[in-house]
Motif scaffolding. Structure first.
Motif, PDB file in Angstrom:
ATOM      1  N   SER A  76       0.833  -1.199   0.000  1.00 10.94           N
ATOM      2  CA  SER A  76       0.000   0.000   0.000  1.00 10.94           C
ATOM      3  C   SER A  76       0.866   1.247   0.000  1.00 10.94           C
ATOM      4  O   SER A  76       1.904   1.309   0.661  1.00 10.94           O
ATOM      5  CB  SER A  76      -0.913   0.009   1.236  1.00 10.94           C
ATOM      6  OG  SER A  76      -1.591   1.257   1.332  1.00 10.94           O
ATOM      7  N   SER A  77       0.429   2.248  -0.747  1.00  5.97           N
ATOM      8  CA  SER A  77       1.154   3.518  -0.785  1.00  5.97           C
ATOM      9  C   SER A  77       0.798   4.400   0.401  1.00  5.97           C
ATOM     10  O   SER A  77       1.456   5.400   0.659  1.00  5.97           O
ATOM     11  CB  SER A  77       0.813   4.261  -2.082  1.00  5.97           C
ATOM     12  OG  SER A  77      -0.544   4.693  -2.053  1.00  5.97           O
ATOM     13  N   GLY A  78      -0.284   4.040   1.098  1.00  9.27           N
ATOM     14  CA  GLY A  78      -0.775   4.891   2.176  1.00  9.27           C
ATOM     15  C   GLY A  78      -1.800   5.904   1.697  1.00  9.27           C
ATOM     16  O   GLY A  78      -2.419   6.598   2.512  1.00  9.27           O
ATOM     17  N   ASP A  79      -1.979   5.998   0.377  1.00 13.88           N
ATOM     18  CA  ASP A  79      -2.940   6.940  -0.196  1.00 13.88           C
ATOM     19  C   ASP A  79      -4.025   6.143  -0.929  1.00 13.88           C
ATOM     20  O   ASP A  79      -3.713   5.350  -1.826  1.00 13.88           O
ATOM     21  CB  ASP A  79      -2.241   7.879  -1.180  1.00 13.88           C
ATOM     22  CG  ASP A  79      -3.236   8.792  -1.869  1.00 13.88           C
ATOM     23  OD1 ASP A  79      -3.708   9.737  -1.227  1.00 13.88           O
ATOM     24  OD2 ASP A  79      -3.559   8.532  -3.049  1.00 13.88           O
ATOM     25  N   THR A 212       4.624  12.689   0.088  1.00 12.56           N
ATOM     26  CA  THR A 212       3.321  12.802  -0.577  1.00 12.56           C
ATOM     27  C   THR A 212       2.194  12.495   0.403  1.00 12.56           C
ATOM     28  O   THR A 212       1.175  13.196   0.439  1.00 12.56           O
ATOM     29  CB  THR A 212       3.248  11.832  -1.772  1.00 12.56           C
ATOM     30  OG1 THR A 212       4.264  12.183  -2.715  1.00 12.56           O
ATOM     31  CG2 THR A 212       1.891  11.909  -2.453  1.00 12.56           C
ATOM     32  N   THR A 213       2.390  11.458   1.212  1.00  5.17           N
ATOM     33  CA  THR A 213       1.376  11.108   2.211  1.00  5.17           C
ATOM     34  C   THR A 213       1.175  12.239   3.206  1.00  5.17           C
ATOM     35  O   THR A 213       0.038  12.593   3.559  1.00  5.17           O
ATOM     36  CB  THR A 213       1.782   9.822   2.962  1.00  5.17           C
ATOM     37  OG1 THR A 213       1.909   8.756   2.019  1.00  5.17           O
ATOM     38  CG2 THR A 213       0.749   9.451   4.011  1.00  5.17           C
ATOM     39  N   LEU A 214       2.266  12.822   3.664  1.00  2.00           N
ATOM     40  CA  LEU A 214       2.168  13.951   4.600  1.00  2.00           C
ATOM     41  C   LEU A 214       1.451  15.140   3.966  1.00  2.00           C
ATOM     42  O   LEU A 214       0.602  15.784   4.601  1.00  2.00           O
ATOM     43  CB  LEU A 214       3.563  14.375   5.065  1.00  2.00           C
ATOM     44  CG  LEU A 214       4.245  13.467   6.080  1.00  2.00           C
ATOM     45  CD1 LEU A 214       5.678  13.917   6.307  1.00  2.00           C
ATOM     46  CD2 LEU A 214       3.477  13.455   7.396  1.00  2.00           C
ATOM     47  N   LEU A 215       1.787  15.438   2.709  1.00  2.00           N
ATOM     48  CA  LEU A 215       1.140  16.554   2.022  1.00  2.00           C
ATOM     49  C   LEU A 215      -0.361  16.345   1.934  1.00  2.00           C
ATOM     50  O   LEU A 215      -1.147  17.266   2.194  1.00  2.00           O
ATOM     51  CB  LEU A 215       1.738  16.715   0.621  1.00  2.00           C
ATOM     52  CG  LEU A 215       1.083  17.782  -0.273  1.00  2.00           C
ATOM     53  CD1 LEU A 215       1.175  19.155   0.380  1.00  2.00           C
ATOM     54  CD2 LEU A 215       1.719  17.780  -1.654  1.00  2.00           C
ATOM     55  N   ILE A 216      -0.772  15.135   1.583  1.00  2.00           N
ATOM     56  CA  ILE A 216      -2.206  14.853   1.465  1.00  2.00           C
ATOM     57  C   ILE A 216      -2.886  14.961   2.823  1.00  2.00           C
ATOM     58  O   ILE A 216      -4.012  15.472   2.944  1.00  2.00           O
ATOM     59  CB  ILE A 216      -2.425  13.468   0.827  1.00  2.00           C
ATOM     60  CG1 ILE A 216      -2.001  13.514  -0.653  1.00  2.00           C
ATOM     61  CG2 ILE A 216      -3.882  13.022   0.946  1.00  2.00           C
ATOM     62  CD1 ILE A 216      -1.988  12.171  -1.331  1.00  2.00           C
TER      63      ILE A 216
END
Length: 228
Positions: A76-79, A212-216
């Motif tokens: 999983s990418s986390g997103d 990217t996960t943090l940004l989202i």
């Protein structure tokens, strides 16, 4: 010991059917050929499966086991939106690599009948769209989003199987069209937060997965504060 032997015979019958289906994708198979491959008589097959449809259902279950094994191997990418993209690609790749299984799993339609095993990947998809909805990233209900993704994914895969020609450009175009439809990114570019989230999710290689996960997450928090 007899119970173990019975279980072994059942698995051998499924394996024989799997081999026949893989050898002639899309074509019907003979129960007698399955029995001959295992060295048993037809009554033995009917004992384990009750009917040809019972054997087909067992083969479909086996196909979904293989399919979900491949999905489980995908990290999983986390997103959730990016995971929908990855899941789409795994789905298409499985269908192209296993056209015999796939046409049984999704191409053989009987009104009012849905193989129980179909529910397992659908639950995974619904969990992803529910996560996306919780992040305020969908413009349709999460159940509807999951249905849109699934039917388009099946259609693209069956189309490529019918043509016997992989078409990654078509698959990617339909995938992105569906994602744009359920996230609203094709029509809601006036919402900079939604647009930024989907751009980041579509290009995780730019910032890296963690960033990217943090940004989202930050953009989601801003969207929640704005809507609150």
């Amino acid at each position: 010991m007899a119970e173990h032997a019975g279980g072994d015979t059942r698995q051998r019958l499924i394996a024989a059917a799997v081999d026949l289906i893989a050898a002639t994708p899309g074509e019907d198979f003979s129960l007698r050929a399955v029995c001959d491959a295992v060295g048993v008589k037809l009554p033995t097959l009917y004992h384990f499966f009750g009917s040809k449809q019972g054997l087909v259902d067992a083969v479909v279950e086996h196909g979904f086991d293989l399919y979900l094994g491949g999905k489980a191997a995908t990290e999983s990418s986390g997103d959730p939106i990016q995971d929908i993209r990855a899941g789409w690609d795994v789905h298409v790749a499985f269908g192209l690599a296993n056209p015999g299984f796939y046409t049984l799993m999704y191409g053989k339609v009987r009104p009012g009948h849905s193989p129980a095993a179909q529910a397992r990947p659908s639950e995974i998809l619904r969990a992803l769209t529910a996560r996306a909805a919780a992040q305020h990233r969908l413009v349709v209900p999460s159940e509807q989003a999951a249905a849109h993704v699934l039917v388009a994914n099946i259609g693209v895969t069956l189309r490529q199987i019918v043509l016997a020609t992989p078409d990654p450009a078509l698959s990617a175009a339909v995938r992105e069209g569906v994602i744009a439809a359920i996230t609203g990114t094709g029509t809601l570019r006036d919402d900079p937060l939604a647009a930024a989230m989907e751009i980041a999710a579509a290009h995780p290689d730019v910032l890296g997965r963690t960033q990217t996960t943090l940004l989202i997450e930050w953009l989601t928090a801003l969207a929640e504060r704005r809507s609150g």
